[in-house]
Motif scaffolding. Structure first.
Motif, short mmCIF file in Angstrom:
data_model
loop_
_atom_site.label_atom_id
_atom_site.label_comp_id
_atom_site.label_asym_id
_atom_site.label_seq_id
_atom_site.Cartn_x
_atom_site.Cartn_y
_atom_site.Cartn_z
N UNK A 262 0.83 -1.20 0.00
CA UNK A 262 0.00 0.00 0.00
C UNK A 262 0.86 1.25 0.00
N UNK A 263 1.90 1.27 0.84
CA UNK A 263 2.76 2.45 0.90
C UNK A 263 3.47 2.68 -0.43
N UNK A 264 3.93 1.60 -1.07
CA UNK A 264 4.62 1.74 -2.36
C UNK A 264 3.67 2.25 -3.43
N UNK A 265 2.46 1.70 -3.47
CA UNK A 265 1.51 2.11 -4.51
C UNK A 265 1.03 3.54 -4.30
N UNK A 266 0.77 3.91 -3.05
CA UNK A 266 0.36 5.29 -2.78
C UNK A 266 1.49 6.27 -3.10
N UNK A 267 2.70 5.86 -2.79
CA UNK A 267 3.85 6.71 -3.12
C UNK A 267 3.97 6.85 -4.63
N UNK A 268 3.76 5.75 -5.37
CA UNK A 268 3.84 5.80 -6.83
C UNK A 268 2.78 6.73 -7.41
N UNK A 269 1.57 6.67 -6.85
CA UNK A 269 0.51 7.57 -7.30
C UNK A 269 0.92 9.02 -7.07
N UNK A 270 1.48 9.30 -5.89
CA UNK A 270 1.91 10.67 -5.59
C UNK A 270 3.03 11.11 -6.54
N UNK A 271 3.96 10.21 -6.84
CA UNK A 271 5.06 10.55 -7.74
C UNK A 271 4.54 10.84 -9.14
N UNK A 272 3.56 10.06 -9.60
CA UNK A 272 2.99 10.30 -10.93
C UNK A 272 2.42 11.70 -11.07
N UNK A 273 1.93 12.26 -9.95
CA UNK A 273 1.36 13.60 -9.99
C UNK A 273 2.44 14.68 -10.07
N UNK A 274 3.70 14.28 -9.84
CA UNK A 274 4.79 15.26 -9.82
C UNK A 274 5.49 15.41 -11.16
#
Length: 743
Positions: A262-274
């Motif tokens: 979950x932490x990895x996927x949520x982090x990936x989602x946040x990174x995609x927004x950057x």
């Protein structure tokens, strides 16, 4: 695109060198160094906070960067040991020992790979964000409580509660040197955001730990230092199978796998927004994270996850490809092998101060405010307390259960109100929402308010109706009718009482209501010999009750806003395309939406009545696409004498169209055919005719009455504004919905 010259080996080599220099050497190498400098102290601190060997943090950082960076589905995400798993790892080491914990890391990695292969990665994103935010906040509070004891010169306790109650005693026996070193780190970390931007290029955590290490070296602080047992290779330890307690091990494996995923996927989602580069492939990302955890556990490393702090640093440092994450892992590996002596000079209190700041930063005021605004503050608070006072898994499970319960309450709740209708002998019962067996107590209480012989109207705006609620309503109907009363149903929602026993209950969706009200009769669906009568019955059953209060206000007068002249075509429904209701439009319809100047007084009579008696505030002429009148006018074919005489009123429109009217030119540029171009020119012509009318001129001058034109494109269901010399797009602004923007 490649040209023919790209087949030449020399050309391909030259192109590869240019890409290597531009993307990797120019951007990714420098970004990887910045990320390495951020990751190094964090990896050491997380290892110390977890109670694992210090080298385990470096192993996880190197493996996460190289393996997850190369295999994972996120181009710019950086992986390594994360603060989010510190509490779980510490509990695992305390319960099972370090080598069994390494086995747990390997097993969690295998489970993550299975998650990725089974293509369920996106399901992990269904976890309520408020629970994830609260989980991170709880972890941050737990880390800060643990490391507060280390900063004060002692050792942390096994639980957050013992850390809390033991804090006063630790303050009484603090070691000044450790507290000083840790305080320096905290001060630098908190103040780093205020230093000049050019200085902030150097990562704050690195500066804080470096300054604290130098001070501890030159001053007699007596601060306790990190202890490494040999080199990084000496720290490599094979995992060991547990000797018992497999159920507890399995729970820990599942906990590590789920949190890391979950932490990895949520982090990936946040990174995609950057960034605007390639989006994350979530299943591949889980396979990459799982592979990194398998290798990290096999060689004695901490669990690996995608880490938002390092990933954000990577993006902001200008990384362009996954080479940056891989290189950052290489730099950590080289440092761990060649410069291990520097690690042993770092005070534990320095890392404690670093982790306290990181832990406190996991408690974000923005998340708390968002939870308050969205009504999820209780879920947030309970989850945080559960993580801090119980353990991470129990806290998250409690938070998820509470979030699901709150969601269930919000979704299935129903508003039921029974009240007498003013100035009437009838009672009105409104049922709005999802009517299930959970609503039976409320249904019974409201039904009890109604006199047993009263006439009742039941207004049902229901999107779900189960058999239990249906039976309760049917029982009420039978009771009222047996005592001389009557019950009428007004069913506004998408679920009907008549369908309740035809099959299993199913949720009805709001679109079905609009389809029923706005959609035309379907010839193949007509089950009534008189469709008009059937339509009236459906109107009485569904929305006559909604319209009645509006009509009641207008029963003795009308006050329309607009005189609306449109075509008699059955496909044009003025109240639908203008989103208006009863009493808003004074509508006049004829073939071709024409304003005859002579030979027919019906339009003029309606216009004068609207202007002088009703004081309308606007005059609107509305044409439409695929107009039969315009098609007949354009073709010039012989028509019925009565129709031909009427279409003679539109001859000026045809003449202006043939002479290249600006509206026709604009319509042609917008892609409309010639008949529709003529229809738009006809609207512009009728506008000019109306503006010459003496009564209209007087109303415009005296009361500011507006005269405007519309064109309804049936194929797209869009309405366009037509002016006397062009077209305009009707915007969707809040301040003035009819403000046009020229196209």
């Amino acid at each position: 695109m490649f040209t023919d010259t790209d087949t030449d080996p020399v050309t391909r080599t030259s192109r590869f060198r240019r890409v290597l220099h531009h993307r990797v050497l120019r951007h990714d190498v420098t970004a990887s160094i910045v990320v390495f400098l951020v990751a190094l102290p964090l990896s050491l601190g997380i290892a110390v906070a977890s109670g694992a060997p210090v080298a385990a943090g470096l192993v996880a950082a190197a493996v996460g960067g190289i393996v997850a960076g190369a295999i994972g589905g996120s181009t710019l995400q950086v992986s390594g040991p994360a603060a989010g798993l510190t509490v779980v790892v510490a509990e695992s080491i305390n319960q099972f020992g370090w080598r069994v914990t390494c086995f747990i890391v390997v097993a969690a990695g295998v489970l993550q790979i299975l998650f990725g292969l089974s293509r369920i990665a996106r399901a992990a994103l269904a976890v309520a964000p408020v629970v994830v935010h609260a989980m991170l906040a709880g972890i941050g509070i737990t880390i800060a409580l643990q490391q507060a004891h280390v900063l004060l010169g002692g050792a942390s306790h096994s639980s957050a509660w013992h850390n809390i109650i033991g804090l006063p005693g630790r303050l009484m026996s603090l070691r000044g040197g450790d507290a000083f070193v840790g305080g320096v780190v905290i001060a630098i970390m908190l103040c780093w955001r205020y230093v000049p931007a050019k200085v902030r290029v150097v990562p704050g955590p690195l500066v804080a730990v470096f300054v604290a290490t130098v001070l501890a070296t030159v001053l007699p602080t007596g601060a306790e230092r990190i202890v490494l047992s040999g080199s990084l290779f000496d720290a490599i330890a094979l995992p060991r199978l547990p000797e018992g307690g497999w159920s507890a091990v399995a729970v820990t494996v599942l906990t590590v796998a789920l949190i890391a995923s979950v932490e990895s996927l949520l982090s990936a989602v946040a990174v995609d927004k950057m960034h605007t580069g390639p989006r994350t492939h979530f299943d591949r990302e889980l396979i990459g994270q799982g592979s990194a955890n398998v290798l990290s556990g096999l060689i004695g490393g901490l669990p690996v996850t995608g880490v938002i702090v390092r990933s954000a640093t990577n993006v902001h440092a200008g990384a362009r490809s996954r080479a940056s994450a891989i290189l950052h892992g290489v730099w950590i590996l080289l440092f761990s092998v060649a410069l291990v002596g520097l690690v042993e000079r770092i005070p534990k209190a320095a890392l404690a101060g670093l982790l306290i700041v990181i832990g406190v930063q996991l408690v974000k005021l923005a998340h708390i405010e968002l939870a308050r605004r969205t009504g999820d503050l209780l879920v947030y608070t309970v989850t945080v307390l559960g993580v801090v006072l119980l353990n991470l898994l129990e806290g998250v499970v409690i938070g998820l259960a509470l979030a699901f319960g709150l969601l269930l309450w919000r979704v299935v709740r129903v508003a039921i109100v029974a009240a007498p209708i003013p100035a009437s002998q009838r009672w009105l019962i409104t049922v709005d929402g999802s009517c299930t067996f959970l609503a039976l107590p409320k249904l019974s209480a409201e039904f009890a308010k109604v006199p047993s012989d009263a006439d009742v109207t039941v207004e049902m705006t229901v999107d779900f109706l189960d058999h239990a609620a249906f039976e309760a309503i049917e029982d009420f109907v039978r009771q009222q009718e047996s005592n001389g009363g009557s019950v009428d149903f007004v069913e506004i929602g998408s679920v009907r009482m008549a369908d309740a026993t035809a099959g299993p209950p199913a949720r009805g969706f709001g679109r079905a209501v609009f389809e029923e009200i706005l959609g035309p009769w379907r010839h193949e669906d007509r089950r009534h010999p008189d469709p008009v009568a059937a339509g009236v019955a459906a109107y009485h059953r569904s929305h006559a009750h909604v319209v009645r209060p509006h009509l009641d206000e207008l029963r003795d007068r009308q006050d329309p806003d607009s005189f609306f002249l449109t075509c008699a075509d059955s496909r044009v429904v003025p109240n639908v395309i203008t989103n208006s209701g009863p009493g808003d439009l004074f509508t006049v319809r004829n073939v071709g939406n024409l304003v005859p100047t002579e030979g027919d007084a019906s339009v003029q009579a309606a216009l004068l009545f609207a202007l002088r008696e009703l004081n309308v505030r606007s005059i609107v002429v509305c044409g439409h696409s695929s107009c039969g009148a315009m098609a007949a006018l354009y073709s010039g074919a012989e028509a019925d004498p009565g129709i031909g005489a009427w279409l003679a009123h539109a001859r000026p429109s045809l003449d202006r169209f043939r002479h290249g009217h600006p509206v026709a030119i604009a319509a042609r540029a917008a892609g409309f055919g010639e008949v529709d171009q003529l229809g738009m020119v006809n609207v512009a012509t009728q506008l000019q005719t109306l503006r010459r009318h003496p009564a209209v001129r007087a109303a415009v001058a005296e009361r500011g009455v507006t005269v405007s034109g519309l064109f309804f494109d049936i194929a797209s269901a869009k309405v366009i504004e037509v002016t006397v010399d062009g077209l305009a797009h009707i915007g969707d602004t809040v301040a003035d919905p009819m403000t046009p923007e020229l196209v």
